[in-house]
Scaffold this motif. Structure first.
Motif, short mmCIF file in Angstrom:
data_model
loop_
_atom_site.label_atom_id
_atom_site.label_comp_id
_atom_site.label_asym_id
_atom_site.label_seq_id
_atom_site.Cartn_x
_atom_site.Cartn_y
_atom_site.Cartn_z
N VAL A 57 1.07 -1.24 -0.06
CA VAL A 57 -0.12 -0.19 0.01
C VAL A 57 0.83 1.20 0.07
O VAL A 57 1.91 1.13 0.70
CB VAL A 57 -0.87 0.01 1.22
N TYR A 58 0.62 2.24 -0.88
CA TYR A 58 1.44 3.51 -0.93
C TYR A 58 0.57 4.69 -1.45
O TYR A 58 -0.31 4.36 -2.41
CB TYR A 58 2.72 3.13 -1.61
N THR A 59 1.11 5.81 -1.05
CA THR A 59 0.71 6.84 -1.68
C THR A 59 1.76 7.68 -2.49
O THR A 59 2.90 7.65 -1.93
CB THR A 59 -0.27 7.92 -0.68
N TYR A 60 1.32 8.25 -3.56
CA TYR A 60 2.37 9.05 -4.20
C TYR A 60 1.60 10.52 -4.88
O TYR A 60 0.55 10.17 -5.32
CB TYR A 60 3.18 8.08 -5.01
N HIS A 87 -6.07 1.25 -8.03
CA HIS A 87 -5.71 2.61 -8.07
C HIS A 87 -6.56 3.63 -7.69
O HIS A 87 -7.67 3.38 -8.36
CB HIS A 87 -4.89 2.89 -9.54
N LEU A 90 -7.05 10.51 -4.79
CA LEU A 90 -7.22 11.16 -3.62
C LEU A 90 -7.55 12.41 -3.81
O LEU A 90 -8.56 12.78 -3.03
CB LEU A 90 -6.06 10.62 -2.59
N GLN A 94 -2.35 13.48 -5.70
CA GLN A 94 -2.34 12.35 -4.79
C GLN A 94 -2.96 11.14 -5.20
O GLN A 94 -4.22 11.05 -5.43
CB GLN A 94 -2.57 12.64 -3.24
N CYS A 95 -2.20 10.14 -5.35
CA CYS A 95 -3.09 8.53 -5.89
C CYS A 95 -2.51 7.63 -4.58
O CYS A 95 -1.49 7.87 -3.91
CB CYS A 95 -2.26 8.03 -6.87
N LEU A 96 -3.40 6.94 -4.40
CA LEU A 96 -3.20 5.76 -3.44
C LEU A 96 -3.21 4.17 -4.50
O LEU A 96 -4.27 4.20 -5.49
CB LEU A 96 -4.46 5.42 -2.51
N GLU A 97 -2.26 3.30 -4.08
CA GLU A 97 -2.34 2.17 -4.82
C GLU A 97 -2.14 1.07 -3.81
O GLU A 97 -1.52 1.14 -2.92
CB GLU A 97 -1.18 2.06 -6.12
N TYR A 123 3.93 7.47 1.01
CA TYR A 123 3.69 6.61 2.35
C TYR A 123 3.73 5.11 1.68
O TYR A 123 3.30 4.99 0.47
CB TYR A 123 2.47 6.86 2.89
#
Length: 148
Positions: A57-60, A87, A90, A94-97, A123
């Motif tokens: 899990v990560y955000t970028y 995908h 946010l 920002q994206c969360l995968e 994160y």
């Protein structure tokens, strides 16, 4: 079952009591048993070098220069470990995968570390669970209930 006596400082006891109340445990022993099980499972997962499944899990920040391209290249380079990715946008940048991984624990950790180290990844966390490797040539056949 064994009886164990432990000493906890006031701050830790308050936090434990808050967990007990929030999760609805009947007593402290139940909560401590569950927390001990979780800790044992987590330690086993972190120290395994065998086959496992995991969730990365990560955000970028997708607007960071070349980051989406670098992430895509990393996933193609490790295509044998990745099963599926979800995908989520946010906000504007920002994206969360969430990626489901399957393979050797050391390789999964190395892949996750590489992703998390990319500039713009804010994160990251890898959760692994020891699992049996899939059988060679195994095909998954089962019936689905049409009414569900």
């Amino acid at each position: 079952m064994h009886r164990v006596t432990i000493t906890l400082d006031d701050d830790l006891m308050e936090k434990l009591d808050a967990i007990i109340a929030a999760r609805g445990y009947q007593n402290r022993s139940e909560a401590i048993r569950d927390l001990a099980r979780i800790g044992i499972q987590q330690t086993a997962a972190e120290t395994t070098s065998g086959h496992c499944v995991g969730a990365m899990v990560y955000t970028y920040d997708h607007s960071k220069r070349d980051l989406p391209r670098k992430l895509t290249q990393s996933f193609h380079h490790h295509h044998d470990l990745s099963r599926a990715t979800m995908h989520v946008h946010l906000d504007h940048d920002q994206c969360l995968e969430v990626t489901i991984l399957d393979g050797n624990a050391t390789e999964l950790q190395h892949f996750a570390d590489h992703i998390f180290a990319e500039r713009g990844v804010r994160y990251g966390r890898l959760v692994t669970i020891p699992a049996e490797p899939p059988a060679e040539g195994h095909e998954h056949h089962h019936e689905h209930d049409a009414s569900s």
